[in-house]
Design an enzyme around this catalytic site. Sequence first.
Site, PDB file in Angstrom:
ATOM      1  N   TRP A  58       0.829  -1.207   0.000  1.00  0.00           N
ATOM      2  CA  TRP A  58       0.000   0.000   0.000  1.00  0.00           C
ATOM      3  C   TRP A  58       0.862   1.255   0.000  1.00  0.00           C
ATOM      4  O   TRP A  58       0.492   2.264  -0.614  1.00  0.00           O
ATOM      5  CB  TRP A  58      -0.968  -0.032   1.185  1.00  0.00           C
ATOM      6  CG  TRP A  58      -1.734  -1.317   1.234  1.00  0.00           C
ATOM      7  CD1 TRP A  58      -1.739  -2.255   2.224  1.00  0.00           C
ATOM      8  CD2 TRP A  58      -2.573  -1.859   0.199  1.00  0.00           C
ATOM      9  NE1 TRP A  58      -2.519  -3.334   1.881  1.00  0.00           N
ATOM     10  CE2 TRP A  58      -3.040  -3.119   0.646  1.00  0.00           C
ATOM     11  CE3 TRP A  58      -2.963  -1.394  -1.059  1.00  0.00           C
ATOM     12  CZ2 TRP A  58      -3.891  -3.912  -0.117  1.00  0.00           C
ATOM     13  CZ3 TRP A  58      -3.801  -2.198  -1.830  1.00  0.00           C
ATOM     14  CH2 TRP A  58      -4.258  -3.435  -1.354  1.00  0.00           C
ATOM     15  N   ASP A  73      -0.699   7.074   6.576  1.00  0.00           N
ATOM     16  CA  ASP A  73      -1.789   6.148   6.286  1.00  0.00           C
ATOM     17  C   ASP A  73      -1.876   5.174   7.455  1.00  0.00           C
ATOM     18  O   ASP A  73      -1.023   4.311   7.621  1.00  0.00           O
ATOM     19  CB  ASP A  73      -1.500   5.413   4.976  1.00  0.00           C
ATOM     20  CG  ASP A  73      -2.534   4.346   4.640  1.00  0.00           C
ATOM     21  OD1 ASP A  73      -3.473   4.144   5.431  1.00  0.00           O
ATOM     22  OD2 ASP A  73      -2.384   3.702   3.582  1.00  0.00           O
ATOM     23  N   LYS A  92     -11.146  -1.672   9.022  1.00  0.00           N
ATOM     24  CA  LYS A  92     -10.274  -2.444   9.914  1.00  0.00           C
ATOM     25  C   LYS A  92     -10.776  -2.294  11.353  1.00  0.00           C
ATOM     26  O   LYS A  92     -11.442  -3.169  11.871  1.00  0.00           O
ATOM     27  CB  LYS A  92      -8.830  -1.959   9.808  1.00  0.00           C
ATOM     28  CG  LYS A  92      -8.327  -1.777   8.388  1.00  0.00           C
ATOM     29  CD  LYS A  92      -8.155  -3.085   7.644  1.00  0.00           C
ATOM     30  CE  LYS A  92      -7.498  -2.878   6.290  1.00  0.00           C
ATOM     31  NZ  LYS A  92      -7.322  -4.095   5.510  1.00  0.00           N
TER      32      LYS A  92
END
Length: 354
Positions: free
Chosen positions: A102, A169, A193
């Site tokens: 990511w 992030d 999440k």
Amino acid sequence: MSKKHNFSAGPCILPQEVFEKSAQAVLDFNGIGLSLLEISHRSKDFVAVMDEARAIVKRLMNLGDDYEVLYLGGGASLQFAMVPYNLMKVGGKAAYLDTGTWAAGAIKEAKKVGTVDVVGSSKEENYSFIPKDYTVGSEYDYFHCTSNNTIYGTQMKSFPEVDTLMVCDMSSDIFSRQLDFSKFDLIYAGAQKNMGPAGVTLVVIKKEILGKTGRENMFSILDYAQHISKESMYNTPPVFPVYASLLTLQHLENNGGIAAAEARNEAKAKLLYDEIDSNPLFETFCVKEDRSLMNVSFKITDESKKEEFDAAWKAAGISGLNGHRSLGGYRASLYNALPIESVHVLVDVMKSIK
């Protein structure tokens, strides 16, 4: 229905209370005789949801009015583009830390906006550690990092001192541990999440950093300032995910806040890592010092035992244990809502394989 132990990496386990209250809201929201799914996002009932959903984030993070909270669509992947679009000066450059898939995705998108320097990377070692020997100077418009790497099971245990803006992030470990959140100028996180269902992304931003790129005629939908001015309702927000995220954060706040969640998460991770370290049949993919508290990625050392192990954990009601397709092995995600009892079940299964 038999008990399931949900180790999915995301969308993932959420508190049972959140499911129950969300389900009721779909049928009848606030006793108004209408579903949450059919009321106007401009109605007083939903405006109250959005206002509290924004306020609770600042309470949990201990942030003041110099920060703004946004709930946006597009997932964290849209933030890969919005961050450089809003923060990288025309003709400027940004520093990125490459710690996983990511992070690499964020780098790829930022390069479409301007110059990107990768100041540290563990790609050549299959992202098995967090780079630490790097510096970030004032020549950069911002520094971007990814706090937790779900695929490889690594996590930043500390954050560097940088002479520029700090962007992070936190999609896969937000609200899981205590941090000085005021150290960051912009935080973003996909909700699926620790926060809620997929479909909404949290952005926490220091307002004073905006409007300094020299970029004219910005697309309004990509402009943080536009979203701030409309209090996260520039366009129709993802109503249900925002509400479910509010319920999840209320559950967190009512159960000791981030500090208590961190203690529970450390206990879960220790239980599982201790078994991996003591059991010769299993090993992690990453170095010990950078192990994630949220995502434990591991492999079996004797492939002849794989079929037996797979059958055993499935028979025990364990779900979502398969590793990411790019890495293989197994991945146990220990998000806030996962009870330690589920980790005990997994550990017992691991002990049973001889």
